[in-house]
Design a protein around this motif. Sequence first.
Motif, PDB file in Angstrom:
ATOM      1  N   GLU A 163      16.386 -48.434  12.654  1.00 49.66           N
ATOM      2  CA  GLU A 163      16.856 -49.427  11.690  1.00 49.66           C
ATOM      3  C   GLU A 163      18.354 -49.370  11.406  1.00 49.66           C
ATOM      4  OE1 GLU A 163      12.741 -49.726   9.007  1.00 49.66           O
ATOM      5  OE2 GLU A 163      14.524 -48.769   8.168  1.00 49.66           O
ATOM      6  N   PHE A 164      18.883 -50.563  11.100  1.00 47.48           N
ATOM      7  CA  PHE A 164      20.198 -50.732  10.491  1.00 47.48           C
ATOM      8  C   PHE A 164      19.964 -51.323   9.106  1.00 47.48           C
ATOM      9  CE2 PHE A 164      23.727 -53.853   9.696  1.00 47.48           C
ATOM     10  CZ  PHE A 164      24.651 -52.910   9.284  1.00 47.48           C
ATOM     11  N   ARG A 165      20.513 -50.682   8.074  1.00 47.78           N
ATOM     12  CA  ARG A 165      20.296 -51.121   6.699  1.00 47.78           C
ATOM     13  C   ARG A 165      21.622 -51.539   6.072  1.00 47.78           C
ATOM     14  NH1 ARG A 165      16.100 -46.373   4.580  1.00 47.78           N
ATOM     15  NH2 ARG A 165      14.447 -46.826   6.114  1.00 47.78           N
ATOM     16  N   PHE A 166      21.559 -52.620   5.317  1.00 44.96           N
ATOM     17  CA  PHE A 166      22.761 -53.199   4.700  1.00 44.96           C
ATOM     18  C   PHE A 166      22.442 -53.584   3.268  1.00 44.96           C
ATOM     19  CE2 PHE A 166      25.253 -56.861   3.399  1.00 44.96           C
ATOM     20  CZ  PHE A 166      26.541 -56.555   3.805  1.00 44.96           C
ATOM     21  N   ALA A 167      23.337 -53.252   2.336  1.00 46.29           N
ATOM     22  CA  ALA A 167      23.156 -53.642   0.940  1.00 46.29           C
ATOM     23  C   ALA A 167      24.437 -54.260   0.410  1.00 46.29           C
ATOM     24  CB  ALA A 167      22.769 -52.439   0.085  1.00 46.29           C
ATOM     25  N   SER A 168      24.279 -55.289  -0.419  1.00 46.89           N
ATOM     26  CA  SER A 168      25.422 -55.931  -1.061  1.00 46.89           C
ATOM     27  C   SER A 168      24.948 -56.677  -2.290  1.00 46.89           C
ATOM     28  CB  SER A 168      26.128 -56.902  -0.103  1.00 46.89           C
ATOM     29  OG  SER A 168      27.208 -57.554  -0.745  1.00 46.89           O
ATOM     30  N   SER A 195       9.979 -58.868  -1.925  1.00 47.58           N
ATOM     31  CA  SER A 195      10.233 -57.536  -2.472  1.00 47.58           C
ATOM     32  C   SER A 195      10.904 -56.622  -1.451  1.00 47.58           C
ATOM     33  CB  SER A 195       8.931 -56.904  -2.969  1.00 47.58           C
ATOM     34  OG  SER A 195       8.034 -56.697  -1.896  1.00 47.58           O
ATOM     35  N   ASP A 196      10.735 -56.931  -0.163  1.00 50.56           N
ATOM     36  CA  ASP A 196      11.324 -56.090   0.873  1.00 50.56           C
ATOM     37  C   ASP A 196      12.852 -56.130   0.844  1.00 50.56           C
ATOM     38  OD1 ASP A 196       8.846 -55.315   1.807  1.00 50.56           O
ATOM     39  OD2 ASP A 196       8.722 -56.912   3.288  1.00 50.56           O
ATOM     40  N   TRP A 197      13.442 -57.248   0.387  1.00 47.66           N
ATOM     41  CA  TRP A 197      14.901 -57.313   0.326  1.00 47.66           C
ATOM     42  C   TRP A 197      15.438 -57.289  -1.100  1.00 47.66           C
ATOM     43  CZ3 TRP A 197      16.406 -61.906  -2.017  1.00 47.66           C
ATOM     44  CH2 TRP A 197      15.505 -62.988  -1.956  1.00 47.66           C
ATOM     45  N   LYS A 198      14.535 -57.336  -2.077  1.00 47.45           N
ATOM     46  CA  LYS A 198      14.961 -57.221  -3.477  1.00 47.45           C
ATOM     47  C   LYS A 198      14.851 -55.799  -4.009  1.00 47.45           C
ATOM     48  CE  LYS A 198      13.757 -61.953  -4.872  1.00 47.45           C
ATOM     49  NZ  LYS A 198      12.920 -62.779  -5.791  1.00 47.45           N
ATOM     50  N   THR A 199      14.128 -54.959  -3.292  1.00 49.22           N
ATOM     51  CA  THR A 199      13.849 -53.597  -3.755  1.00 49.22           C
ATOM     52  C   THR A 199      14.605 -52.586  -2.896  1.00 49.22           C
ATOM     53  OG1 THR A 199      11.629 -54.319  -4.384  1.00 49.22           O
ATOM     54  CG2 THR A 199      12.029 -51.944  -4.260  1.00 49.22           C
ATOM     55  N   PRO A 200      15.292 -51.610  -3.510  1.00 52.99           N
ATOM     56  CA  PRO A 200      15.974 -50.584  -2.717  1.00 52.99           C
ATOM     57  C   PRO A 200      14.982 -49.776  -1.894  1.00 52.99           C
ATOM     58  CG  PRO A 200      16.743 -50.554  -5.000  1.00 52.99           C
ATOM     59  CD  PRO A 200      15.539 -51.452  -4.962  1.00 52.99           C
ATOM     60  N   TRP A 201      15.503 -49.103  -0.894  1.00 52.85           N
ATOM     61  CA  TRP A 201      14.683 -48.280  -0.028  1.00 52.85           C
ATOM     62  C   TRP A 201      14.185 -47.042  -0.768  1.00 52.85           C
ATOM     63  CZ3 TRP A 201      19.632 -50.020   1.413  1.00 52.85           C
ATOM     64  CH2 TRP A 201      19.629 -51.114   2.291  1.00 52.85           C
ATOM     65  N   GLU A 202      13.140 -46.454  -0.253  1.00 52.18           N
ATOM     66  CA  GLU A 202      12.575 -45.249  -0.860  1.00 52.18           C
ATOM     67  C   GLU A 202      13.635 -44.149  -0.929  1.00 52.18           C
ATOM     68  OE1 GLU A 202       8.891 -42.086  -0.110  1.00 52.18           O
ATOM     69  OE2 GLU A 202       9.181 -43.801   1.231  1.00 52.18           O
ATOM     70  N   GLY A 203      13.677 -43.465  -2.084  1.00 49.01           N
ATOM     71  CA  GLY A 203      14.645 -42.398  -2.266  1.00 49.01           C
ATOM     72  C   GLY A 203      16.044 -42.880  -2.591  1.00 49.01           C
ATOM     73  N   TRP A 204      16.182 -44.145  -2.962  1.00 47.74           N
ATOM     74  CA  TRP A 204      17.491 -44.731  -3.236  1.00 47.74           C
ATOM     75  C   TRP A 204      18.069 -44.198  -4.551  1.00 47.74           C
ATOM     76  CZ3 TRP A 204      21.142 -47.684  -1.026  1.00 47.74           C
ATOM     77  CH2 TRP A 204      22.052 -48.364  -1.845  1.00 47.74           C
ATOM     78  N   GLY A 220      21.772 -56.493  -6.477  1.00 49.48           N
ATOM     79  CA  GLY A 220      21.828 -55.993  -5.115  1.00 49.48           C
ATOM     80  C   GLY A 220      20.696 -56.528  -4.251  1.00 49.48           C
ATOM     81  N   ARG A 221      21.018 -56.736  -2.984  1.00 55.73           N
ATOM     82  CA  ARG A 221      20.029 -57.136  -1.988  1.00 55.73           C
ATOM     83  C   ARG A 221      20.052 -56.098  -0.876  1.00 55.73           C
ATOM     84  NH1 ARG A 221      17.327 -59.941  -5.461  1.00 55.73           N
ATOM     85  NH2 ARG A 221      18.164 -62.002  -5.964  1.00 55.73           N
ATOM     86  N   TYR A 222      18.877 -55.793  -0.352  1.00 54.45           N
ATOM     87  CA  TYR A 222      18.709 -54.659   0.557  1.00 54.45           C
ATOM     88  C   TYR A 222      18.053 -55.158   1.841  1.00 54.45           C
ATOM     89  CZ  TYR A 222      19.485 -52.672  -4.013  1.00 54.45           C
ATOM     90  OH  TYR A 222      20.008 -52.405  -5.250  1.00 54.45           O
ATOM     91  N   LEU A 223      18.866 -55.302   2.875  1.00 52.55           N
ATOM     92  CA  LEU A 223      18.406 -55.887   4.132  1.00 52.55           C
ATOM     93  C   LEU A 223      18.134 -54.804   5.164  1.00 52.55           C
ATOM     94  CD1 LEU A 223      20.993 -58.826   4.446  1.00 52.55           C
ATOM     95  CD2 LEU A 223      18.809 -58.795   3.200  1.00 52.55           C
ATOM     96  N   THR A 224      16.989 -54.893   5.808  1.00 51.16           N
ATOM     97  CA  THR A 224      16.618 -53.947   6.861  1.00 51.16           C
ATOM     98  C   THR A 224      16.433 -54.708   8.167  1.00 51.16           C
ATOM     99  OG1 THR A 224      15.463 -52.529   5.279  1.00 51.16           O
ATOM    100  CG2 THR A 224      14.912 -52.244   7.607  1.00 51.16           C
ATOM    101  N   PHE A 225      17.132 -54.245   9.192  1.00 47.75           N
ATOM    102  CA  PHE A 225      17.037 -54.854  10.514  1.00 47.75           C
ATOM    103  C   PHE A 225      16.569 -53.803  11.523  1.00 47.75           C
ATOM    104  CE2 PHE A 225      20.304 -57.019   8.089  1.00 47.75           C
ATOM    105  CZ  PHE A 225      19.906 -58.339   8.187  1.00 47.75           C
ATOM    106  N   ARG A 226      15.650 -54.201  12.355  1.00 47.03           N
ATOM    107  CA  ARG A 226      15.108 -53.301  13.371  1.00 47.03           C
ATOM    108  C   ARG A 226      15.820 -53.536  14.699  1.00 47.03           C
ATOM    109  NH1 ARG A 226      10.472 -54.805  12.668  1.00 47.03           N
ATOM    110  NH2 ARG A 226       9.905 -53.273  11.098  1.00 47.03           N
ATOM    111  N   ARG A 227      16.220 -52.448  15.310  1.00 43.67           N
ATOM    112  CA  ARG A 227      16.850 -52.536  16.649  1.00 43.67           C
ATOM    113  C   ARG A 227      15.736 -52.747  17.664  1.00 43.67           C
ATOM    114  NH1 ARG A 227      18.431 -53.155  21.177  1.00 43.67           N
ATOM    115  NH2 ARG A 227      20.107 -52.004  22.217  1.00 43.67           N
ATOM    116  N   VAL A 228      15.707 -53.901  18.282  1.00 44.46           N
ATOM    117  CA  VAL A 228      14.616 -54.254  19.193  1.00 44.46           C
ATOM    118  C   VAL A 228      14.887 -53.705  20.594  1.00 44.46           C
ATOM    119  CG1 VAL A 228      13.979 -56.280  17.900  1.00 44.46           C
ATOM    120  CG2 VAL A 228      15.670 -56.479  19.726  1.00 44.46           C
TER     121      VAL A 228
END
Length: 228
Positions: A163-168, A195-204, A220-228
């Motif tokens: 994963e690549f994770r981005f927050a802003s 909720s996947d992009w509105k909620t911080p990642w586990e352990g945040w 804040g918005r929390y975007l998760t992208f998977r490297r395919v």
Amino acid sequence: MTDRYEGSFYGRRKGKPLSPRREALMENELPRLALDLATPAPEDLKTLFDADVDEVCLEVGFGGGEHLLHRARTNPRVGFIGVEPFVGSMAKAVNAVVGEGFRNIRLYDDDAVNVLDWLPEASLDLAYQLYPDPWPKKRHWKRRFINEQNLDRYARAIKPGHEFRFASDIDTYVDWTLRHCRDHAAFEWAAETASDWKTPWEGWPSTRYEAKAIREGRIGRYLTFRRV
């Protein structure tokens, strides 16, 4: 904050003068902790760390270091590479790393593109970019770190399936990043529900910057992208 430096970093590197103690730490300890990009990267990044680690994570632009240090404390079997060009922030991180005796952190105090180009292909288990400078004026959007070229760099360095994770907290930068990543063939957005992009990642860990944004009405918005 308009000067261009090597690669894609824009802005000032120095703020208030460092204390004599932190000046000494930067001179004496940072060389020991810093990546040496003048030598080839090891095929196995885990060998960069004094601790025995099972995974390696990159954080680009760690700012005050709250997230980087929290993650390193709570995940001693993960090696963390932290990149931050701002001198005051790096000095604070070096002070914490030395003071707490971290053995699973390596640092780099220049442009993140240098690290991304140095890393072996498919060598990272995870990469973060959290609350980067949004360059909110439209004429400055070209300075944003998220662009096609730097996503190519991330894609080369991150292992497939990871994963690549981005927050802003800046809506225009969230939209910008979502569009650029969804248009990039190497990444897919992992969100299935809001909720996947509105909620911080586990352990945040909440950071001072995030708390300031909330006080000022930004979310804040929390975007998760998977490297395919």
